[in-house]
Each structure stands twice: as C-alpha cells, then as structure tokens.
Write a protein that holds these residues in place. Sequence first.
Motif, PDB file in Angstrom:
ATOM      1  N   HIS A 748       1.030  -1.236  -0.033  1.00 41.29           N
ATOM      2  CA  HIS A 748       0.191   0.082   0.094  1.00 41.29           C
ATOM      3  C   HIS A 748       0.960   1.092  -0.114  1.00 41.29           C
ATOM      4  O   HIS A 748       1.678   1.273   0.639  1.00 41.29           O
ATOM      5  N   PRO A 749       0.499   2.174  -0.766  1.00 46.97           N
ATOM      6  CA  PRO A 749       1.754   3.555  -0.660  1.00 46.97           C
ATOM      7  C   PRO A 749       1.533   4.214   0.490  1.00 46.97           C
ATOM      8  O   PRO A 749       2.339   4.752   1.071  1.00 46.97           O
ATOM      9  N   ALA A 750       0.359   4.173   0.999  1.00 41.87           N
ATOM     10  CA  ALA A 750       0.200   4.856   2.512  1.00 41.87           C
ATOM     11  C   ALA A 750       1.355   4.277   3.588  1.00 41.87           C
ATOM     12  O   ALA A 750       1.844   4.964   4.146  1.00 41.87           O
ATOM     13  N   VAL A 751       1.413   2.972   3.428  1.00 42.05           N
ATOM     14  CA  VAL A 751       2.428   2.286   4.423  1.00 42.05           C
ATOM     15  C   VAL A 751       3.797   2.626   3.998  1.00 42.05           C
ATOM     16  O   VAL A 751       4.633   3.277   4.818  1.00 42.05           O
ATOM     17  N   ALA A 752       4.254   2.759   2.656  1.00 44.07           N
ATOM     18  CA  ALA A 752       5.548   3.360   2.383  1.00 44.07           C
ATOM     19  C   ALA A 752       5.703   4.832   2.645  1.00 44.07           C
ATOM     20  O   ALA A 752       6.927   5.228   3.023  1.00 44.07           O
ATOM     21  N   ALA A 753       4.827   5.651   2.571  1.00 45.98           N
ATOM     22  CA  ALA A 753       4.570   7.037   2.933  1.00 45.98           C
ATOM     23  C   ALA A 753       5.198   7.235   4.473  1.00 45.98           C
ATOM     24  O   ALA A 753       5.998   7.730   4.803  1.00 45.98           O
ATOM     25  N   VAL A 754       4.331   6.338   5.242  1.00 41.02           N
ATOM     26  CA  VAL A 754       4.533   6.171   6.600  1.00 41.02           C
ATOM     27  C   VAL A 754       6.183   5.881   7.081  1.00 41.02           C
ATOM     28  O   VAL A 754       6.852   6.516   8.005  1.00 41.02           O
ATOM     29  N   LEU A 755       6.639   4.860   6.540  1.00 37.52           N
ATOM     30  CA  LEU A 755       7.726   4.265   6.568  1.00 37.52           C
ATOM     31  C   LEU A 755       8.870   5.385   5.944  1.00 37.52           C
ATOM     32  O   LEU A 755       9.702   5.563   6.829  1.00 37.52           O
ATOM     33  N   ASN A 756       8.770   6.130   5.072  1.00 40.24           N
ATOM     34  CA  ASN A 756       9.493   7.209   4.586  1.00 40.24           C
ATOM     35  C   ASN A 756       9.764   8.290   5.589  1.00 40.24           C
ATOM     36  O   ASN A 756      10.788   8.770   6.016  1.00 40.24           O
ATOM     37  N   SER A 757       8.449   8.705   6.045  1.00 42.06           N
ATOM     38  CA  SER A 757       8.463   9.778   7.235  1.00 42.06           C
ATOM     39  C   SER A 757       9.136   9.394   8.305  1.00 42.06           C
ATOM     40  O   SER A 757       9.653  10.020   9.139  1.00 42.06           O
ATOM     41  N   GLU A 758       8.897   8.201   8.775  1.00 43.10           N
ATOM     42  CA  GLU A 758       9.153   7.564  10.400  1.00 43.10           C
ATOM     43  C   GLU A 758      10.906   7.302  10.124  1.00 43.10           C
ATOM     44  O   GLU A 758      11.522   7.372  11.247  1.00 43.10           O
ATOM     45  N   THR A 759      11.370   6.968   9.181  1.00 41.11           N
ATOM     46  CA  THR A 759      12.689   6.341   9.161  1.00 41.11           C
ATOM     47  C   THR A 759      13.763   7.599   8.780  1.00 41.11           C
ATOM     48  O   THR A 759      14.941   7.496   9.083  1.00 41.11           O
ATOM     49  N   GLN A 760      13.373   8.764   8.068  1.00 39.38           N
ATOM     50  CA  GLN A 760      14.165   9.724   7.885  1.00 39.38           C
ATOM     51  C   GLN A 760      15.093  10.239   9.311  1.00 39.38           C
ATOM     52  O   GLN A 760      16.155  10.537   9.362  1.00 39.38           O
ATOM     53  N   PRO A 761      14.338  10.679  10.246  1.00 36.47           N
ATOM     54  CA  PRO A 761      15.012  10.990  11.485  1.00 36.47           C
ATOM     55  C   PRO A 761      15.750   9.932  12.050  1.00 36.47           C
ATOM     56  O   PRO A 761      16.843  10.190  12.685  1.00 36.47           O
ATOM     57  N   LEU A 762      15.399   8.542  12.076  1.00 34.58           N
ATOM     58  CA  LEU A 762      16.222   7.600  12.326  1.00 34.58           C
ATOM     59  C   LEU A 762      17.640   7.355  11.663  1.00 34.58           C
ATOM     60  O   LEU A 762      18.565   7.132  12.486  1.00 34.58           O
ATOM     61  N   PHE A 763      17.572   7.494  10.298  1.00 37.09           N
ATOM     62  CA  PHE A 763      18.525   7.547   9.599  1.00 37.09           C
ATOM     63  C   PHE A 763      19.699   8.751   9.263  1.00 37.09           C
ATOM     64  O   PHE A 763      20.539   8.633   8.838  1.00 37.09           O
ATOM     65  N   ARG A 764      19.047   9.827   9.854  1.00 34.18           N
ATOM     66  CA  ARG A 764      19.613  11.153   9.797  1.00 34.18           C
ATOM     67  C   ARG A 764      20.061  11.507   8.316  1.00 34.18           C
ATOM     68  O   ARG A 764      21.165  11.832   8.053  1.00 34.18           O
ATOM     69  N   ASP A 765      19.075  11.241   7.455  1.00 30.82           N
ATOM     70  CA  ASP A 765      19.315  11.403   6.215  1.00 30.82           C
ATOM     71  C   ASP A 765      20.346  10.965   5.569  1.00 30.82           C
ATOM     72  O   ASP A 765      20.851  11.374   4.518  1.00 30.82           O
ATOM     73  N   HIS A 766      20.907   9.721   5.901  1.00 34.73           N
ATOM     74  CA  HIS A 766      21.969   8.916   5.375  1.00 34.73           C
ATOM     75  C   HIS A 766      21.396   8.351   4.042  1.00 34.73           C
ATOM     76  O   HIS A 766      20.583   7.266   4.565  1.00 34.73           O
TER      77      HIS A 766
END
Length: 864
Positions: A748-766
């Motif tokens: 589902h694209p909504a799941v991908a959007a949530v993953l993208n928004s939640e993981t950016q702070p975790l990976f510090r944009d690496h």
Amino acid sequence: MPSSQPLPPKENALFKRILKSYEQKQYKNGLKFAKQILSNPKFAEHGETLSMKGLTLNCMGRKEEAYEHVRRGLRNDLMSHVCWHVYGLLQRSDKKYDEAIKCYRNALKWDKDNVQILRDLSLLQIQMRDLEGYRDTRYSLLRLRPGQRASWIGFAMAYHLLHDYDNALQVLEDFRKTLTKSSYDYEQSELLLYMHQVMFEGGLYQKSLSHLQQFEDQICDKLSLMEARAQLYLKLDRLKEAEEEYRKLLKRNPDNRQYYFGLEEARGLTTEAEKLQLYAELRESFPRAALARRIPLNYASGEIFRILVDQYLRRALHKGAPPLFVDLRSLYTQPGKATVIEELLLGYIASLTKCERFDEQDVKDSPAEPASAILWTYYYLAQHYDFHKDSAKAMHYINLAIEHTPTLIELYVTKGRLYKHAGNPIEAYRCLDEAQSLDTADRYINSKCAKYMLRANLIDEAEMTCSKFTREGVSAMENLNEMQCMWFQTECAVAYQRMGQWGDSLKKCHEIERHFVEIIEDQFDFHTYCMRKMTLRAYVGLLRLEDVLRSHPFYFSAARCAIEVYLHLHDHPLRDEPTKEELQEASLPPVELKKLRAQQRKAAKRAELEKQEKLLQQQREQREREQREREQRDPHSHHQKRAHNQQDKEADAPPVDDLQPHKLARVEDPLEQAIKFLQPLQEWASNRIETHLLAFEVYLRKGKPLLMVQSVKRALKVDPDHPQLHSCLIRLHRFLTNGDLLSETVSHPAVAAVLNSETQPLFRDHQEAEQLNKEFLEQNSNSLPHLLQGAKMMCFLNPTRDAEAVSLVTRLSDAHQGVTVQSSKRFLIGAFITHPLEALTAISEIRHNDRRFSTCREPPTRFP
C-alpha cells in the motif's frame, strides 16, 4: 422462567434429584437419574437433562462425552437458561472465560434475574477485568439481593476499580449506615479502613482524616490507623501533627525506614546540617536502632562522613555483621565515599594486626577487640575490591579470611562469587560446593550451590544437590516444578540454551509460563472469599498485583530465553536425517509397523522408568550416606528417626507431560511461538530495552517493516545510546533499501509514505548504510561494546572487510571503555575462528584492562 420443554411431575422430580446429586458431588447417582429420564422415548432429547448429564460427565473427567451431551442439549432447547448456564460452566472449567461470558449473557436473555448466573458472570468479569460489565452485574445483584453485604461491597468495589471514587464512597456510606455499631468488630474495622483507602486514592484527604477521627474507636488495626493519619497530615501540610505521629510510630518500631523519611518530610529538612542534627537526636532517643546511624551516611560528607562511617564500621565489625557491605554498597555511587571507607578499613587491618584495636590510640582507653573483628574486616575488603573489579586484591583478602577461620561458610560463598565475576564458573561452583559440605542442612547454601552448578552447566549435579530438600520418591526436577521453584527452572533453561539443547530449554520456559498462568487462575478462588471475609484492602492489592504479574523478573528471564531459542530455531531449523532403523521401518507393512511402534513405546517407557529409578536410588544412597555421617557425629540421633515406609521408597510413576523437548525443538512456526512470549513483555516490560530489541529481531524475520520501526522508536526512548540498537538501525536500513523484498512486504502506498517519514529522522538523512555505520564508529571509537556492533555491521554490509572489522575489536588500548570479560565474551569465539592471532592479542589486552580476568586460571573456551 419455566422451561420451554416442561417435564411431567415424575420426570421433574428426577430432574431435581439430578441437580441435588450434582451439588452433593454424587455423580453416579446423577447419571442414573438422567438415564431414567432419557430412557423415556418422549424425553430422549430433553435439552436440560442432556446438559446436566454432560455437566456430570465433565466432573467425572469424561470431557468429550460431556461436550457432546451439552451441545446436543443446547441444540434441542436454545431458549433454556439452564442449557446456556451449563455450557458456560463447561467453558469455564476449560479456562475459556471469554466463551463462558458469552454463554452466561445468553442465559440471562431468558432469565435476567437469575442470581446464580449473575454471580458466576460477575466472577468471570472481574477475572477478565471487564470492569464496566462487572459494575452492571453487581448492580443487578444489589437490586435482587439488597440484604447481602457482598452485594453492596461488590458494587462499591466495581466503582473503586473504575476510579469513580465518589460513587464508591456513596455506596459504602449507604451500606455502613445499615450496620449497627456492634454488628462487627474486625470486619467493620476493615470496612472503615477500606473507605479511607478509597478517599485517599480519590484525593479527599480532609474528608478521609475526618472519617478516621470519627470512627477511631471502631478501628482495630491501630498501626494502620496511625500510618494513615501521618500520611494525611503530610498531604494536608499539617506538619506539626505529622511530626508527632511519626515520632509515635518510631517509638513502636525504630527499624522502619519509611518512618524516618516521613519524619524528615514533616520537619521540612532540606540541608545536610539539619538532617544530621535530626539523626543525632534520634540516636539518643533510640540508641539500639541501626537505621538512626545508617541513614545519616547518605547525607553526610567530608570529615563528618568519615567520623560517622568510622563509628558505624567499628560497631558492625565488633559485633560481626556479614551483610555489612550490602548495607553500605549504595554509598559507593557517591563520589569519594568508597575511598574513605577503604582507607578506614586498611587502617583497621594494620591496627588490629599490631595491637588488636581499631586504632592504636585506643590501647589505653578500650579493651581488645574480639578475634573475629579482623576476620570480618578481611571479609568486607574482599567484597569492596570485588565491587571495584580488582579481583587480585579481593582474592588476597578472602584467602586471608579463610586462613583465619576455615570453617566459616560465608567466606566460601564470597570466594565463589569472586570467581563468578572473574568469568570462571567452574571454580565458583567448587567454592560453593565446599561451602555446602560444611553445612548440609542449610537450605540456602544448598540452593546457592545448585545455582552455581547450573551456571557451570552441571545440570544433573544441581538436581542431585537439590534432591536433599525435595520430596522422596519423586525426582527432584519434578518436585521443583510442582513447587514452582522458578529460579531453578530459569537457570536450567539458560544452561540448556548454552549447551545447545533447545528442546529442554524451551520445556523449562514453558513450565515457567504455566506457573504464571496458574497464579493468575488461582485468584479466581479469592473473588468471593475476600468479600465474604471483608479483607478488602488486601483483595484490591491482590487484583493490582495480578494485573502486573508478568512484569516479574522471573517471567522476563524465561520469556527472553524462549524468544532467543525460537529465533535460533527459525534461523537454524533442526533437520532429522533418517537412520537405518527408520529406513527399515519405511519398508514394513502397516501391521508390522504398528507392532514395532508399540514395542518402541514400551521400551522408551521402560527406559524412562529405569532412569527415574536410578536417579532416585542415587538420591536415597546420598541421603543414607549423610544420615550415617550425622550418626557418626551424634551416636544418639539415629534412635530418633529409623526406617521409612516401603511405600515412601517406591518411585512414583512419572506424570504424563505434554512438553516434550523433541517436539518443542521442531515446532513448525517458531516465530509465532516467540510472539506469544513477546507480547506480555511489550505490555509489562516496555521500560526494558531488551524487550524492543527482541521485538525487532522477531519482526525482522517476519518481514514487518512498520513493527520494526515501532520497535526501534520504542528502544530509542528507553536508551538511545545502547550499542545493539545501532545494528537494528543498519539492518532496518538494509531491509528498506532492498527493493525486491520491500515491494513484497509493502503493498500500500500509504504504508510506504509512513515508513519514509518515520525513518528519515532515524537514519539522519543518510542514503547509504555504510556512511551511517562509519559515522557511528567515529563517534564511539573508545567504547568496546559500540565498536563490536559497528564491526559486526561492517561485515554484514561488506563481508570482504572482515579483517578490518576484527582489528577494530582486538587492537585495544587503555583509552577504550567497557573492556571487560563479560563484554569480550561476545566476540572472542568468532575472532578465534577467523583470526586467532588477533584474538590472543585481545585476550592479553583484556587481562591488562580488566583486573578480574587475572583470576581465571585459563582463558575461557566456551561462552554463553
């Protein structure tokens, strides 16, 4: 309500006799009367009779027949409250409480004012913590039976558990008004104290104080009354009255720590000088109270601390107090205090050796100290240096103590603890075994020795040691399981895990899980008992304890072990290769194969019985040998106890156990089994980072990215600097950047959007995991645990860099932190396999950095 299938007078009388036989537990008579009704062709399908016959069969252990009859009766009479009630009782006997509640609700549709059904429903609702439903049911019972006090108490308690304190108090007050002053004594006292508890939890402090003052003469528990009054004075800022109350409490019990803290709060003390002045007064008032001397050590500093701790140490060492170090260990977290204690103790050693006093200046003024004073000083110093990870000095002082008094058990226990901390479980077990041999009748030392044996993976020896205090005629392992001895089973599970016996480890974990289930189910008996006996405060405490029962450390240890084993079994499933016997069996005809299977079962059962008999024989011989030794020490003692009955000597037949290690280790869905242990941890042990790290490992293998992110975020809240959390981030990054795998998981694209928004702070944009790992290694270049995780992820991301990864954790210096035996166990085995020279270099550097390691006789070759 009349039955939809009424019986004529003769059959109705028989049906009543069935009910009476069931209540009196005369089940054979009940079946006989049911047969008389059902043998009549007109009533062969009478629903209520079939249901009662099924209920009677269930009580006789014939469960399958019972369900068959009850379901058949329910199909024949769906509008009978008796049929639904019986079906609910059957479900309740099988612990299917949710299904039983549905049955009771269906029964109430046809007979809404049936008191017995309402009572049974209320018990299930409080057991399942359906508090709103419990409140409604208790209201119905109060409406139907207002003359019973349990109706009032249950209704009030429902409001209390729902935190509706005003309504709870109103119900309790209405009930209290119906009582006369002389109606009860202790029961009325408990009711009044329970009303205070409700008021206190509801923040009605002034009302609660007025309540206690009004009914003071009717409250029998004067200690609870005084404690409640003192707490209320503090809450109402009536500090003078609170001080007087706490002083009265201290006169009753000067060894209660909470009374001292309450007095401090009542006096409004904030500075060090004020608190020390208070405790100086208390020492004069209570000269024999140890807490009046111990608590000031928490506040004192500088020269005042040296004087006070000097007096405290001398008093304890003169008297001989084995738990002195445990008492003072909390002071070691305050800067400088451990150094002062060490200087004083070393001075004691020098002075006691020279002139048998704690201070050479006391030669003229005080008598000589007892010979045990220097012994307990050695004992304390051994524990002191062990706390500071200086095992060489700790071992020196504990050996001096043993030379001084070689028969003191505590010395060998402490020596074993030193070896345990140094990473040598075998020597630790030997020390405890020697301590246990000095007093074979001490159950604590026996249990401690068994625990150290399990730490050394000596499971059979530990069972033999525990058998000295278990029931004769039954193997020690079975008896310990019956007694719910969870520390033993937890250590067994971890030992089996270390030895790679996965099925046996899981069996112990499941046994512990069953213990907790039994404890939760056992509360069922208290729901009616506590209200009948008016132990209301204890009952509320029991309910709240049961709500958080699975947060207990025993359950956490067992669940963690089970999850780790299931993860291993998922990664490395056990494969049984066919043996020659199995290949021959495959060619046999079905009849011959059936005979062979029967012979194999008999042989296995006979072998198990022989094993049990052999173990029991060893236990009996050991008991007889110890009895002979006791008789040699005391020739007259053998006249007191002679031969046991022959029946006691016979080995009991082993119980049927469905927890078979072979099947547990070959479960089809190990991850689903792991989740069953994980869910209680997520609910009740969410403050421990191990819970979320284990959750990540499970969800990674199940391919659940949202749950993986959730676990990482929860772990970051608990401990953002935990080294193992970095490996979770790297593997999460790799999982999300693996396009093929992610496309299968995220549809589902909504799941991908949530993953993208939640993981950016975790990976510090690496964008690259290698860059994230490189930054982690640079930030934690002086921490061995962090370097270890970074090195693992370096090999995970690029297997060709294994030599560079090994060099990170083997080329150590004095600047590195966390270089201990415990942390080094995690990587030495892998380093030995791939790069043995670097691993040996690392061992020598670990010996230099961690003084504990020097006490090991040889480098450990097996690690958990």
